[in-house]
Design an enzyme around this catalytic site. Structure first.
Site, PDB file in Angstrom:
ATOM      1  N   CYS A  25       0.862  -1.177   0.000  1.00 27.22           N
ATOM      2  CA  CYS A  25       0.000   0.000   0.000  1.00 27.22           C
ATOM      3  C   CYS A  25       0.897   1.225   0.000  1.00 27.22           C
ATOM      4  O   CYS A  25       2.035   1.157  -0.460  1.00 27.22           O
ATOM      5  CB  CYS A  25      -0.957  -0.025   1.194  1.00 27.22           C
ATOM      6  N   HIS A 567      -2.334  11.145   3.681  1.00 34.97           N
ATOM      7  CA  HIS A 567      -3.010   9.863   3.467  1.00 34.97           C
ATOM      8  C   HIS A 567      -4.504  10.077   3.682  1.00 34.97           C
ATOM      9  O   HIS A 567      -4.951  10.399   4.777  1.00 34.97           O
ATOM     10  CB  HIS A 567      -2.477   8.812   4.440  1.00 34.97           C
TER      11      HIS A 567
END
Length: 646
Positions: A25, A567
């Site tokens: 990720c 994020h």
């Protein structure tokens, strides 16, 4: 970073033949392994390029960092030829071959339904606690506050009204959440909840006479189980009618038939039967609490954190909801004793982690322990449990003892929680006023026992670890001389600066984020924002170092030297870019306030993801301090994080 070297070290630590599949990720390598016990954990813990590791959902995750993890992943694939997968595919691979567990499936079902409505219950419970302060005699004198000062009675009455509403109309909240989980229309579900709590029920008659059959006009306010079953039936009917009705009449008659049939079944069968089941369940839990008394509380406290490691605690909100609503109706009963035990357990785990902070010589572990302990004291224990205590093992068991002792004393002193809330030091806000002094005493007892046991035991058993780390440092010192010189030069190139918020919203602490990597600050320090809209702006003047294909994260390097990760959401990488739009590319220059991208927050939430935006200074260790600027509501461009170079 030497990507090939890091990849080869990771492969050596986990075992080439042990790898089944791999993905990554924005920050982590995600690996599926044949045997977790074959991992050389010490090698990874002592690797300067590995920021942390943990196991979750059948995966072994290794934190590398934004901008680096994808290159390390590419080298790992070249070295091993391992099966590449997306994060979603990796989950399926990790679950492959696991037998279906109906108990865990049921627990997940309850968790999916009740966790989203907890904020409403917490708000109602805390308002109830405030009203208790105003109305309970003996707290500040022989009379209550409203008896001593009648001018505040109106205020108390309003608070009482607001505190009662979430519990009286709980079936509506449960219906909305359950409809989403069962796949029914949420507005039809809400309608069923409203029907079950209508003020007209029983107002003019006790029953309806339908063809000679008496149907009781029962009001299902405060109830949970009947509405769960009713919404499950609604979902089955709605899906069935969507399949069999022609498209021309589906829009009109599917809602009509679904609601009318569910409604009649609710008042004739579902409601009467499952209200009795619900009452028996609540009575059974209260009976168990009253029968086992302080001994049962002690055993529960002794095992609570162990239950958390299995995930079984996810079912507790359903039980707690029953206990809280029962207490809300008449202020009698056990209240939410589960919350009391959870608070003792969380504080104990935080205390054990804090003891490790004072014992360990490992700088990486010391940094993790300091942030993880604070997180545990505020009610989030995953970083402390999985990042520290279970790695050393003995702190975990010392904390269990501390929790058991404190929970037993809480049982002896009859500590009562009036609502759900943050299970930690600030949990006193959820406690019935007369129990607060005993609650605080038990929290301090939990802390003292867990900290003392961990520290005393660790004083001997962690000496060897300190020697080993010193030895490792001595061996590596020659190799790192050049790196140290480079870091000194890098420090000199940094400047003090303030990083702005990239979004509009409410600023919160990283420790409150529901992701152990971010909440434990394993990627670095910073802040988080609960976004009010979907626009993402650059928080600094600088360069885009990473623009992910999934568009859920951005890496930036400011002109003053800060390396920043933005994020958007938690685990939103699984959406593969759906609901996201990006306007920048890697290497592009940006000014503070330039739009980086957008996100459809409603769609992301609908897909079941947390939309919290994390702003992380990934080179935190290069600075003397990284401090969150204390804000509440922020606008994009407002000061969010201050970094000090020297």
């Amino acid at each position: 970073m030497d990507y090939k070297k890091v990849a080869s070290e990771v492969v050596a630590a986990v075992g080439k033949d042990n790898l089944v599949a791999a993905a990554h990720c924005a920050t982590r390598l995600r690996l599926v392994l044949k045997d977790f016990d074959a991992i050389d954990q010490a090698a990874l813990d002592n690797n300067a390029d590995v920021k942390g590791t943990f196991k979750t959902n059948g995966q072994y995750q290794i934190i590398i960092g934004p901008g680096d993890v994808n290159f390390v992943y590419d080298e790992l694939v070249k070295l091993t030829g391992v099966q590449e997968a997306s994060t979603e595919e990796l989950k399926k691979i990790a679950d492959n071959g696991k037998p279906f567990n109906p108990v865990m499936a049921f627990i997940k079902l309850l968790s999916d339904i009740f966790v989203p409505i907890i904020p409403a219950l917490v708000a109602g419970g805390l308002l109830m606690a405030l009203n208790n302060f105003l109305t309970q005699p003996g707290l500040f004198g022989p009379k209550s506050i409203i008896q001593m000062n009648t001018a505040v009675k109106g205020f108390s009455d309003i608070i009482q009204l607001m505190s009662a509403a979430p519990f009286i109309f709980l079936p509506i909240l449960v219906a909305i959440s359950a409809s989403k989980r069962f796949g029914a229309n949420q507005f039809l579900g809400a309608a069923i909840g409203m029907i079950m709590t209508s003020p007209d029920l029983g107002a003019t008659a006790k029953y309806w006479n339908i063809l000679g059959y008496h149907v009781m006009q029962t009001n299902y306010k405060y109830q949970v189980v009947p509405v769960l079953v009713a919404i499950w039936v609604l979902s089955i009917l709605e899906k069935r009618f969507h399949k069999i009705l022609p498209q021309a009449v589906d829009f009109t008659f599917t809602p009509l038939l679904s609601v009318i049939i569910t409604g009649f079944l609710t008042f004739t069968v579902i409601g009467p039967v499952f209200k009795e089941v619900s009452d028996l369940l609540t009575q059974g839990i209260v009976w168990l609490y009253n029968t086992t008394s302080f001994i049962g509380m002690g055993v529960f406290g002794l095992t609570y954190s162990a239950i958390v490691t299995t995930g079984l605690h996810q079912s507790f909100p359903a039980i707690e909801t029953q206990l809280v609503t029962e207490f809300a109706k008449n202020h009698v009963g056990s209240g939410d004793f589960i919350f009391v035990v959870a608070s003792m357990a969380n504080v104990a785990q935080g205390a054990a982690t804090l003891a490790i902070y004072f014992l360990t010589k490992n700088k990486k572990m010391k940094g993790l322990a300091s942030s993880a302990s604070v997180s545990a004291f505020l009610g989030i224990t995953e970083p402390a449990l999985f990042g520290v205590n279970l790695k050393y093992k003995f702190p975990f068991f010392c904390a269990l003892i501390g929790s058991g002792v404190a929970a037993m004393v809480a049982g002896l002193t009859k500590v009562i929680a009036a609502s759900m809330g943050a299970a930690g030091f600030i949990g006193f806000l959820s406690i019935y006023p007369s129990s607060i002094p005993f609650y605080v005493m038990c929290e301090l007892l939990s802390f003292a026992v867990a900290f003392a046991l961990t520290f005393m035991y660790g004083k001997k058993n962690l000496k060897e670890e300190a020697v080993n780390m010193s030895t490792v440092s001595a061996i590596q010192s020659t190799e790192k001389q050049t790196e140290v010189e480079q870091n000194v030069k890098k420090q000199l190139s940094l400047s003090d600066e303030v990083i702005a918020s990239p979004v509009n919203g409410k600023e919160v602490s990283l420790t409150s984020v529901h992701d152990q990597v971010f909440s434990a600050k394993l990627m670095g320090d910073g802040a988080a924002v609960i976004p009010a809209d979907g626009n993402i702006y650059s928080p600094v003047d600088g360069e885009v170092t990473v623009a992910y294909e999934t568009k859920h994260a951005y890496g930036l390097k400011s002109d003053d030297g800060a390396e920043i990760l933005i994020h958007i959401g938690i685990d939103t990488v699984n959406l593969k870019g759906e609901h996201f739009e990006s306007f920048v590319k890697q290497g592009q220059r940006v000014k503070k306030g330039d739009k980086l991208g957008t996100v459809d927050l409603a769609a992301v939430k609908e897909a079941g993801y947390d939309t919290t935006v994390m702003v992380i200074v990934t080179n935190t260790n290069d600075y003397a301090s990284v401090d969150r600027v204390q804000n509440d509501e922020v606008k994009a461009g407002d000061n969010l994080v201050a970094v000090t170079a020297h």
